[in-house]
Structure formats: C-alpha cells, structure tokens
Design a protein around this motif. Structure first.
Motif, PDB file in Angstrom:
ATOM      1  N   ASN B  12       0.820  -1.211   0.000  1.00  0.00           N
ATOM      2  CA  ASN B  12       0.000   0.000   0.000  1.00  0.00           C
ATOM      3  C   ASN B  12       0.853   1.260   0.000  1.00  0.00           C
ATOM      4  O   ASN B  12       0.621   2.175  -0.793  1.00  0.00           O
ATOM      5  CB  ASN B  12      -0.907   0.008   1.242  1.00  0.00           C
ATOM      6  N   ALA B  15       2.828   1.717  -3.139  1.00  0.00           N
ATOM      7  CA  ALA B  15       1.922   2.118  -4.217  1.00  0.00           C
ATOM      8  C   ALA B  15       1.610   3.607  -4.139  1.00  0.00           C
ATOM      9  O   ALA B  15       1.562   4.301  -5.153  1.00  0.00           O
ATOM     10  CB  ALA B  15       0.631   1.308  -4.147  1.00  0.00           C
ATOM     11  N   LEU B  16       1.427   4.093  -2.936  1.00  0.00           N
ATOM     12  CA  LEU B  16       1.051   5.498  -2.758  1.00  0.00           C
ATOM     13  C   LEU B  16       2.228   6.459  -2.866  1.00  0.00           C
ATOM     14  O   LEU B  16       2.102   7.558  -3.411  1.00  0.00           O
ATOM     15  CB  LEU B  16       0.367   5.697  -1.400  1.00  0.00           C
ATOM     16  N   HIS B  95      -4.571  -2.369  -3.811  1.00  0.00           N
ATOM     17  CA  HIS B  95      -3.484  -1.585  -4.388  1.00  0.00           C
ATOM     18  C   HIS B  95      -2.502  -2.412  -5.203  1.00  0.00           C
ATOM     19  O   HIS B  95      -1.434  -1.911  -5.575  1.00  0.00           O
ATOM     20  CB  HIS B  95      -2.742  -0.824  -3.285  1.00  0.00           C
ATOM     21  N   SER B  98      -2.011  -0.981  -8.741  1.00  0.00           N
ATOM     22  CA  SER B  98      -1.369   0.315  -8.638  1.00  0.00           C
ATOM     23  C   SER B  98       0.126   0.170  -8.342  1.00  0.00           C
ATOM     24  O   SER B  98       0.978   0.780  -9.004  1.00  0.00           O
ATOM     25  CB  SER B  98      -2.054   1.116  -7.531  1.00  0.00           C
TER      26      SER B  98
END
Lengths: 190, 190
Positions: B12, B15-16, B95, B98
């Motif tokens: 996560n 990905a962010l 995610h 992504s």
DNA sequence: GTCTATAGAATGATAGAC
DNA sequence: GTCTATCATTCTATAGAC
C-alpha cells in the motif's frame, strides 16, 4: 540563467528517481554548485519541483500545438500516424516526456491537486485538438463513427503506446504500433 | 503471519509513495510495531520491496491465468470485453495493480534489471495467453487480421485504458473504453 | 519476535560572511 | 549569487536486553 539550468537538471533527476528519490545535493552537484545555493533561486524543493513541472507541461502543450499547425492541411491518415511517430520519437531525445508521464501518472501526494489540474489541461487540449482534426475530416470516417469516438479511441491507443515506450522494448513497440494502427484505421474507415 | 502483514502494508505505501517515498517507520507504524522490528522479518528495505514486488507479480499472473480458465469456452467478443472490465475493476479493490504499474513503469534504478525481468514475465504471459485466445477463435477474425496482430492491438488498448485509470476520471475512462472497444471490434471483424 | 538505545549518513533548510 | 557553517529531522540499519 542558472535557474533554468537548475530546472533542466532537476527535470532529469526527477524523471529518473522521482520527487523523493532526487536530492537537492545531487541536483546542485550536477549543476556545479552547493545545495545551499539552490535557495537563492527557489525557496524550497517543492517550488523547484512545481516550477519544473509547469515548464514540462508547457513543453508538452507547445509540442502538440506546433504539430497541429504544421499538419493543418495534411490528410487524416498522415496526421494521425505522424503524430504517433513524432510523439514517440521525442522520448529518446530528452527527459521531458518521461518526467511528465511519471509525474502525471503518479504525482507526489502533496501536489496531487496541482498536478492533476495540469495533467487535465494537457489531456483536454489533446482531446479538443484531435476532435477538431476528426470533425474537419469527418468525410473520411465511416458514417457510424462519430468524431468524438474516433478521437477517444485514438488517444487510448496513444496512451497504450506510451506504456510500451516505458517498458523499453523497441521491437515490441513497433509491432504494437503497426498492429494497432492497422486495426484502428480499418475500424474507422473501411 | 506478521511478515505477510508487513508486505501488505508495504504494498500500500509503496503504491502510494513509491520506493523512496515510503519509510520503514511509517510501514512499521501502520502494522503496529517499531521500525527496528522489521529486520526480524526482512534483512533490508530492499528485500522487503523485492519480496513485495514478487508477490504482486504472482498476484497479477494468477488473475490472468484464472480469468483464462474461467473464460475458456466463452465467445471472443465476451472474453475480450470481460477481460477489460474485470481487470479495470480490480483497481479500486486493492493496491496490487497500482503498485505493480508504478513499479513496472518506473522501477527504482537499483532494481531495474530484476523488475524488468518480472514485468517481462507478465507481458509475455499476457501475450501468449491472448495469442491463444485469438488463434482458437481465428474464424471470427477477418482473414486479413493475423491473430498476433489482433493480440498486439488489443493489449495496446488495454495499456491505454490503464493510463486513463491512473488519471482517475471514471466518465472519461468509460468513454474511452466504449469507443476503443467499438472501433477495435469493427477493425478485426467487420 | 519485539523492544530500547544508538550509530552514521543523508535529508531539506537557515544564517551570515564575502 | 555562492559560499561555509550549522541545525533539526529523518533515514536505514545494527547491537543487545528481554
């Protein structure tokens, strides 16, 4: 001007390492000054980044507008195919596309709104320019194909080829370009 | 298992924020342990990242393989259109896509070779699975369209839609999907 | 397997001399 | 406009107690 030189180097390093991955020390070093001297030109790393992004956006916009002027009176098939080839060809020459894509696809969250706004300006411009291209040459399209639909589909293929460009296999890119173009053209004309 | 929990949170955050943008402290914090405790599970940030990427790759491969099994005997039009819809729909749920896209498109340079190798495994698998789809249903294609060409063109559109997914405007994505699909299908069949 | 303590380096940023 | 000096913070990572 040194601030332009800084933005140029920043563009390269942000393109290669991303916003967090590129350090002011490394950028300053490549320019030949100390990192503290950057603050005589930009008040923060954020400002340098945003300023670099705005230049990059201008650069992309300027390319597509100039392309449209130059291909004003060219047949549909040529306009479209030339655009793909010329745009993709820019990727090797400098890091502007690479930086712009990286930043547009995965903006640092601190600047998400600002970046999205810039990206939208670009996409909207692309869409309206190509919408016009198809409207002017509507006679070349099958009656069942609306100009907006032809435009949307074309830009999807365009984006898909950008992804292939990032993967970095020229042979595969060439195959994808040829196949996509061939089928797309049959889809909108024959 | 804690190491799975760590990889999930790492996925996560990577990905962010990207590899450099995500810190071990922040990952550990979300899991509920101290950053030093991570080293009981992974010997370095690099190892955590690579391990996360490998899981992510497995996840993507598993999805496409399962999809192909489930759509084994479905007509061509449905297989292709279902794939686009189901794949794109995964983006919201977790995610993994992504992270995988971010890492594949712009790998940290330290791991470039390893990531490219993984990305290639995925692309090659996609290509060979869809090549088979088109070969089996060759009768549905226009005689002038080779299965390989249909596959390449389809995957280009697929990639283009992924880009639109990143931009985050569902309405525009829907228009691009509809237009692209419509023109593509006319290009390969009618 | 998690913790505290700590090291060592790098980060973005400021102050002030020249 | 560039430099040196410096700061506060954050980073990955190691050592060792429990």
């Amino acid at each position: 001007m040194k601030s332009n030189q800084l933005k140029e180097v920043a563009l390269n390093q942000f393109a290669l390492h991303g916003y967090q991955g590129a350090s002011l020390a490394s950028i300053a070093n490549e320019v030949g000054i100390k990192k503290q001297s950057i603050y005589a030109h930009f008040k923060s790393k954020e400002e340098l980044f945003i300023s670099t992004f705005n230049d990059s956006l201008d650069n992309e916009l300027q390319f597509i507008k100039q392309f449209m002027e130059e291909n004003h009176s060219v047949p549909l098939e040529e306009v479209l195919y030339n655009f793909l080839n010329e745009y993709l060809g820019r990727y090797q020459k400098d890091h502007n596309m690479s930086f712009f894509m990286r930043t547009s696809f995965f903006p640092p969250l601190e600047f998400e709104e600002q970046i999205k706004s810039g990206t939208n300006t670009f996409v909207n411009e692309l869409e309206s320019l190509f919408l016009l291209v198809f409207k002017i040459r509507k006679a070349d399209l099958k009656p069942s194909i609306a100009p907006e639909s032809a435009m949307m589909s074309f830009l999807t293929i365009f984006d898909g080829l950008l992804v292939e460009l990032l993967y970095g296999f020229p042979d595969r890119l060439q195959k994808r370009l040829t196949s996509s173009w061939n089928i797309y053209w049959q889809g909108i004309t024959e």
